[in-house]
Design a protein around this motif. Sequence first.
Motif, PDB file in Angstrom:
ATOM      1  N   GLU A 673      22.961 -12.665  -2.990  1.00  0.00           N
ATOM      2  CA  GLU A 673      22.006 -12.546  -3.815  1.00  0.00           C
ATOM      3  C   GLU A 673      21.832 -11.551  -4.690  1.00  0.00           C
ATOM      4  OE1 GLU A 673      18.522  -9.823  -0.984  1.00  0.00           O
ATOM      5  OE2 GLU A 673      20.394  -8.416  -1.400  1.00  0.00           O
ATOM      6  N   SER A 674      20.890 -11.992  -5.851  1.00  0.00           N
ATOM      7  CA  SER A 674      20.520 -11.950  -7.183  1.00  0.00           C
ATOM      8  C   SER A 674      20.871  -9.842  -7.425  1.00  0.00           C
ATOM      9  CB  SER A 674      19.839 -12.541  -7.915  1.00  0.00           C
ATOM     10  OG  SER A 674      18.566 -11.653  -7.476  1.00  0.00           O
ATOM     11  N   TYR A 675      20.705  -9.553  -8.211  1.00  0.00           N
ATOM     12  CA  TYR A 675      20.945  -7.972  -9.096  1.00  0.00           C
ATOM     13  C   TYR A 675      19.807  -7.742  -8.528  1.00  0.00           C
ATOM     14  CZ  TYR A 675      20.739  -4.490 -12.103  1.00  0.00           C
ATOM     15  OH  TYR A 675      20.448  -3.379 -12.590  1.00  0.00           O
ATOM     16  N   LEU A 676      18.748  -8.168  -9.164  1.00  0.00           N
ATOM     17  CA  LEU A 676      17.571  -7.900  -9.138  1.00  0.00           C
ATOM     18  C   LEU A 676      17.040  -7.716  -7.880  1.00  0.00           C
ATOM     19  CD1 LEU A 676      15.972  -9.895 -12.308  1.00  0.00           C
ATOM     20  CD2 LEU A 676      16.560  -7.479 -12.060  1.00  0.00           C
ATOM     21  N   THR A 677      16.823  -8.700  -6.319  1.00  0.00           N
ATOM     22  CA  THR A 677      16.276  -8.726  -5.759  1.00  0.00           C
ATOM     23  C   THR A 677      16.912  -7.283  -5.029  1.00  0.00           C
ATOM     24  OG1 THR A 677      16.603 -11.341  -5.109  1.00  0.00           O
ATOM     25  CG2 THR A 677      16.818  -9.411  -3.505  1.00  0.00           C
ATOM     26  N   GLY A 678      17.970  -6.932  -5.603  1.00  0.00           N
ATOM     27  CA  GLY A 678      19.370  -6.028  -4.771  1.00  0.00           C
ATOM     28  C   GLY A 678      18.505  -4.593  -5.169  1.00  0.00           C
ATOM     29  N   GLN A 679      18.001  -4.464  -6.233  1.00  0.00           N
ATOM     30  CA  GLN A 679      17.170  -3.925  -6.870  1.00  0.00           C
ATOM     31  C   GLN A 679      15.693  -3.433  -6.819  1.00  0.00           C
ATOM     32  OE1 GLN A 679      19.232  -1.242  -9.017  1.00  0.00           O
ATOM     33  NE2 GLN A 679      20.400  -2.226  -7.768  1.00  0.00           N
ATOM     34  N   LYS A 680      15.113  -4.594  -6.117  1.00  0.00           N
ATOM     35  CA  LYS A 680      13.585  -4.203  -5.102  1.00  0.00           C
ATOM     36  C   LYS A 680      14.100  -3.260  -3.972  1.00  0.00           C
ATOM     37  CE  LYS A 680      11.940  -7.881  -3.939  1.00  0.00           C
ATOM     38  NZ  LYS A 680      10.823  -9.348  -3.953  1.00  0.00           N
ATOM     39  N   ARG A 681      14.890  -4.066  -2.973  1.00  0.00           N
ATOM     40  CA  ARG A 681      14.672  -3.426  -2.059  1.00  0.00           C
ATOM     41  C   ARG A 681      15.489  -1.876  -2.021  1.00  0.00           C
ATOM     42  NH1 ARG A 681      18.917  -6.429  -0.609  1.00  0.00           N
ATOM     43  NH2 ARG A 681      17.544  -7.805   0.584  1.00  0.00           N
ATOM     44  N   ALA A 682      16.519  -1.629  -3.156  1.00  0.00           N
ATOM     45  CA  ALA A 682      16.692   0.377  -2.849  1.00  0.00           C
ATOM     46  C   ALA A 682      15.261   1.166  -2.998  1.00  0.00           C
ATOM     47  CB  ALA A 682      17.601   0.451  -4.222  1.00  0.00           C
ATOM     48  N   ALA A 683      14.732   0.369  -4.276  1.00  0.00           N
ATOM     49  CA  ALA A 683      13.639   1.032  -4.590  1.00  0.00           C
ATOM     50  C   ALA A 683      12.648   0.723  -4.229  1.00  0.00           C
ATOM     51  CB  ALA A 683      13.165   0.399  -5.900  1.00  0.00           C
ATOM     52  N   LEU A 684      12.055  -0.243  -3.950  1.00  0.00           N
ATOM     53  CA  LEU A 684      10.925  -0.546  -1.949  1.00  0.00           C
ATOM     54  C   LEU A 684      11.575   0.953  -1.387  1.00  0.00           C
ATOM     55  CD1 LEU A 684      10.106  -4.121  -2.314  1.00  0.00           C
ATOM     56  CD2 LEU A 684       8.341  -1.913  -2.801  1.00  0.00           C
ATOM     57  N   ILE A 685      12.616   0.398  -0.340  1.00  0.00           N
ATOM     58  CA  ILE A 685      12.992   1.695   0.276  1.00  0.00           C
ATOM     59  C   ILE A 685      12.923   3.002   0.379  1.00  0.00           C
ATOM     60  CG2 ILE A 685      15.113   2.640   2.315  1.00  0.00           C
ATOM     61  CD1 ILE A 685      15.493  -1.088   1.706  1.00  0.00           C
ATOM     62  N   ALA A 686      13.009   3.292  -1.001  1.00  0.00           N
ATOM     63  CA  ALA A 686      13.783   4.643  -1.390  1.00  0.00           C
ATOM     64  C   ALA A 686      11.162   4.769  -1.546  1.00  0.00           C
ATOM     65  CB  ALA A 686      13.764   4.679  -2.571  1.00  0.00           C
ATOM     66  N   THR A 687      10.660   4.510  -2.218  1.00  0.00           N
ATOM     67  CA  THR A 687       9.080   4.423  -2.183  1.00  0.00           C
ATOM     68  C   THR A 687       8.252   4.649  -0.660  1.00  0.00           C
ATOM     69  OG1 THR A 687       9.185   3.398  -4.433  1.00  0.00           O
ATOM     70  CG2 THR A 687       7.115   3.749  -3.115  1.00  0.00           C
ATOM     71  N   ALA A 688       8.412   3.785  -0.139  1.00  0.00           N
ATOM     72  CA  ALA A 688       8.741   3.990   1.182  1.00  0.00           C
ATOM     73  C   ALA A 688       8.799   5.139   2.563  1.00  0.00           C
ATOM     74  CB  ALA A 688       8.563   2.576   2.474  1.00  0.00           C
ATOM     75  N   GLY A 689       9.785   5.528   2.357  1.00  0.00           N
ATOM     76  CA  GLY A 689      10.658   6.513   2.529  1.00  0.00           C
ATOM     77  C   GLY A 689      10.359   7.746   2.481  1.00  0.00           C
ATOM     78  N   LEU A 690      10.184   7.845   1.504  1.00  0.00           N
ATOM     79  CA  LEU A 690       9.523   9.016   0.632  1.00  0.00           C
ATOM     80  C   LEU A 690       7.989   9.742   1.390  1.00  0.00           C
ATOM     81  CD1 LEU A 690      11.646   9.284  -3.093  1.00  0.00           C
ATOM     82  CD2 LEU A 690      11.771  11.097  -0.631  1.00  0.00           C
ATOM     83  N   LEU A 691       7.701   8.040   0.966  1.00  0.00           N
ATOM     84  CA  LEU A 691       6.065   7.867   1.287  1.00  0.00           C
ATOM     85  C   LEU A 691       5.486   8.182   2.808  1.00  0.00           C
ATOM     86  CD1 LEU A 691       4.326   5.640  -1.133  1.00  0.00           C
ATOM     87  CD2 LEU A 691       3.696   7.530  -1.260  1.00  0.00           C
ATOM     88  N   GLY A 692       6.699   8.144   3.704  1.00  0.00           N
ATOM     89  CA  GLY A 692       6.256   8.642   5.054  1.00  0.00           C
ATOM     90  C   GLY A 692       6.266   7.150   6.032  1.00  0.00           C
ATOM     91  N   HIS A 693       6.391   6.048   5.168  1.00  0.00           N
ATOM     92  CA  HIS A 693       6.350   4.944   6.064  1.00  0.00           C
ATOM     93  C   HIS A 693       6.684   4.958   7.455  1.00  0.00           C
ATOM     94  CE1 HIS A 693       7.233   0.118   6.494  1.00  0.00           C
ATOM     95  NE2 HIS A 693       5.872  -0.055   6.830  1.00  0.00           N
ATOM     96  N   PRO A 694       6.169   4.602   8.624  1.00  0.00           N
ATOM     97  CA  PRO A 694       6.883   5.326   9.786  1.00  0.00           C
ATOM     98  C   PRO A 694       8.621   4.286   9.454  1.00  0.00           C
ATOM     99  CG  PRO A 694       5.145   5.412  10.269  1.00  0.00           C
ATOM    100  CD  PRO A 694       5.071   4.655   9.250  1.00  0.00           C
ATOM    101  N   ALA A 695       8.268   2.986   9.872  1.00  0.00           N
ATOM    102  CA  ALA A 695       9.547   2.593  10.155  1.00  0.00           C
ATOM    103  C   ALA A 695      11.032   3.069   9.371  1.00  0.00           C
ATOM    104  CB  ALA A 695       8.700   0.801  10.288  1.00  0.00           C
ATOM    105  N   THR A 696      10.523   2.985   7.875  1.00  0.00           N
ATOM    106  CA  THR A 696      11.157   2.983   7.327  1.00  0.00           C
ATOM    107  C   THR A 696      12.498   4.369   7.525  1.00  0.00           C
ATOM    108  OG1 THR A 696      10.146   1.867   5.270  1.00  0.00           O
ATOM    109  CG2 THR A 696      11.772   3.644   4.203  1.00  0.00           C
ATOM    110  N   VAL A 697      11.079   5.651   7.735  1.00  0.00           N
ATOM    111  CA  VAL A 697      11.747   6.629   7.884  1.00  0.00           C
ATOM    112  C   VAL A 697      12.871   6.800   8.759  1.00  0.00           C
ATOM    113  CG1 VAL A 697      10.994   8.779   8.239  1.00  0.00           C
ATOM    114  CG2 VAL A 697      10.042   8.155   6.657  1.00  0.00           C
ATOM    115  N   ALA A 698      12.566   6.067  10.109  1.00  0.00           N
ATOM    116  CA  ALA A 698      12.997   5.913  11.346  1.00  0.00           C
ATOM    117  C   ALA A 698      14.422   5.140  10.676  1.00  0.00           C
ATOM    118  CB  ALA A 698      12.188   5.465  12.409  1.00  0.00           C
TER     119      ALA A 698
END
Length: 895
Positions: A673-698
């Motif tokens: 997997e590319s470096y940029l794909t990995g960075q996108k995953r980390a950024a989106l999970i952090a954003t969704a988790g802090l916003l309270g996206h239920p599945a991500t928080v769980a």
Amino acid sequence: MATDRDVLPSWVKPSHYSLSLHDLEFGGNFTYQGAAEINVDIQNGANQWTEIVLNAFQLKIHSAELKLGHVEKDVPPRQAKNITYDEKRQRVTLGFGDETDLIQYSGEGVLTVKFEGVMNNVMAGFYRSKYKPKGEVPASVARDDEFHYMFSTQFESCDARRAFPCFDEPNLKATFDVLLEVPEDQVALSNMPEKEVRPSSKSGFKTVLFDRTPIMSTYLLAWAIGDFEYVEAFTKRKYNGKSLPVRVYTTRGLKQQGEFALENCHQVVDYFSEVFQIDYPLPKVDLLAVHEFSHGAMENWGLITYRTTAVLFDPNTSADSYRNRVAYVVAHELAHQWFGNLVTMDWWSELWLNEGFATWVGWFAIDHLYPEWNVWGQFVTESVQTAFQFDALRTSHPIEVPVYDGLEVDQIFDHISYLKGSSVIRMLSAHIGEKVFLQGVADYLKAHQYKNATTNDLWSALSKASGQDINSFMDFWIRKIGFPVVTVAEEPGQISIRQQRFLLTGDAKPEEDETVWWIPLGLKTGSSASAAAVHKIRALTQKEDTIRDIDDSFYQINKDLTGFYRTNYPSKRLLKLGEAKDYLSVQDKIGLVGDAYANAVAGYGSTTGLLALLKPFHNESEYLVWSQITTTMGNVRNVFSDVEDISAGLKKFTLELVSPAVEEIGWEFKDGESYLTGQKRAALIATAGLLGHPATVAEAQKRFDLHISGKDTNAINPSLRRAIFSTAVKNGGETAYNAVKNEYFNATSIDGKEICLQSLGRVQDPALARDFLSFIFSDKVAMQDKHSGTIALSSNSTVRIEVWHFIRDNWDLVFKTLSGNMVVLERFLRFGLNKYADEQVADEIKGFFEREGMETRGFDKGLAVIDDTIRGHAKFRVRDEKVVREWLGANGYLR
């Protein structure tokens, strides 16, 4: 002497230093003894004199003697009769005569000063760093009950004077011989290789003499002592017939984590030697990981020092984002070996010549090594947007800014010198062409090597290489404050464009808006985004102009955001550009979103226009565009965080935007997997988790529990630690908070402590926020790390006010802890207090620091930035509150 600078008397100049340090006390008061033998050139004409002035700070001068060139061998040198200190100006005056014993002499002399200094703990001068070692440590290594110590130097900008008496100004260059007395079982390093190692008269010690340095400024001198080991490679290119040794030094047990930096280092040395058309001029390149460090790194010639997270990387335990950081910082500091060290700015007002160029060419080198990283997209979303943010303030300053004395310069080691400086260099390079630009730079370096130079010297070299009058269109970009916004008005088949100074508050007065910038338009137009071609009109050189032959179907200004300016489109055109996003470059999309937000804040555009623009981006595929979107929406939510219904509506809008992307990308990192794909995953999970996206928080809480309990030590990928820890702390209360704090104490990865502090800043309970601030200011957190958690806490709207209250109520502690290094204090305040959007808080901060008896020199510019930023955002909130509420309601986000 220049009247606009407070500099040392110009009639005494150094040519060479022989510096020796001995009797280093590795414990107790951490003192050392030293002798500086300085060859000086005295050119005082027929004037009579009695004293020599040089820089010294927090040193005790034991004695000084002066031997003049005409003195016979059997005549003893003159002894200093009076030694007086000026602590405020950091100078010492050595008096060798009086009114009855005047000296009339011009020519060479030797000044010998014996002194005592302290290896301090404030990350400036010659200082000590605490760490916990890995493996067996020699008995001679300094230690206390909990930590061991290494010793190194940090002299830029004006802290060589903390280590030894010297003529501490950048254009007072000299050569240096360095001699260090150190324990036999420790390693001593300096700019040059060892020349000789001989036994010391003191049992268990050795004396290390290093080769003579090239002529250079005092701030580039360096040495280090400790229990070091290294990994080594050699350049592929030959220098004087030999490959150069390249080493990364660490304290014991960490050297393997220097392999990634090492691999980058030797390639970049060779690359820059070719690009600059001058071979790397020293016989070695050493990189040293320093456990406590006020900056990211320091370009000492031949011995470059780094914060550990900027040079060490473990592919098994480090977050992948640090791979990018290490590669860039290594390249940035290597660029300085030519641009700054070989050719040095004449005075600190031209600091940007060092830092702006090294920033741009550092990314240039990383683009060469890692083209798949889309370096220039990263540059646009991080460097350019951050430079815009700071330069949009009334309290900004020109890139080249007057500096009265060296003590003022620390506050301009900022985003204007580094990021705006590099942004306008990128703009110029794009305009004249990269090949021509680099040839001009090479010519500049050849003409001024081992000397000092000015901005005009660079412009002259670039003008000659390009055949254009560079100064005529770049002068305002360097010497005037601010930048423009280009506002577009549409008519059939043509557009009218107008430039004006962009201010965060959108209210530039006529006297603040007199600059007419040369603006490269980067204009494309055509029947569609895919068919668009570059328009023949290349630049806007007046306040207003009309451009014809524009295809109404599509046009775009500032292609790839190479120009350092904002563009303000009509609202309908903004939406059309958003609809055409799939045909735009990553840089274009970042610029579109960044400009729309900035124009909304300033009142040139609207927040509703920004929100409408972002709606179609839910299917965006590029990480760097997502980075800009999440940063932008975080800023909007921050401003309206105290408006309950709008805050909830913006949260709902952002969740709707990111949910499809985070659900699509998943949690698992795939092979190849590319470096940029990995960075996108980390950024989106952090954003969704802090916003309270239920599945991500769980899922985050599940993995956090497995990790903390020890049931599955591989439950958290290193690149997801920040996202998971932050989500857990936000949702898990005191239990999660204590678990991450415990993780901080037991972190084994180089980036672990930094990530823990950033995550702890996500607490939701004011009592826990106060506990966290007390923890930050305890001895448990290193001085260099105290800002990491505070920045996270200041971005946390729920408990943000606790940061200001802690500073207000514990100012004596804050000042005592950080003021030994004003760079650290100023940055702590600036980044800890600039997130509010409330005039009342701004008034409180302003009133507190304007109290009678409050001394703010060294961080006064930071306070001005804080005030300007808070008031600008407060004005934005009041102005747009109603329309944002209406838009959110109309689009279903308030239900």
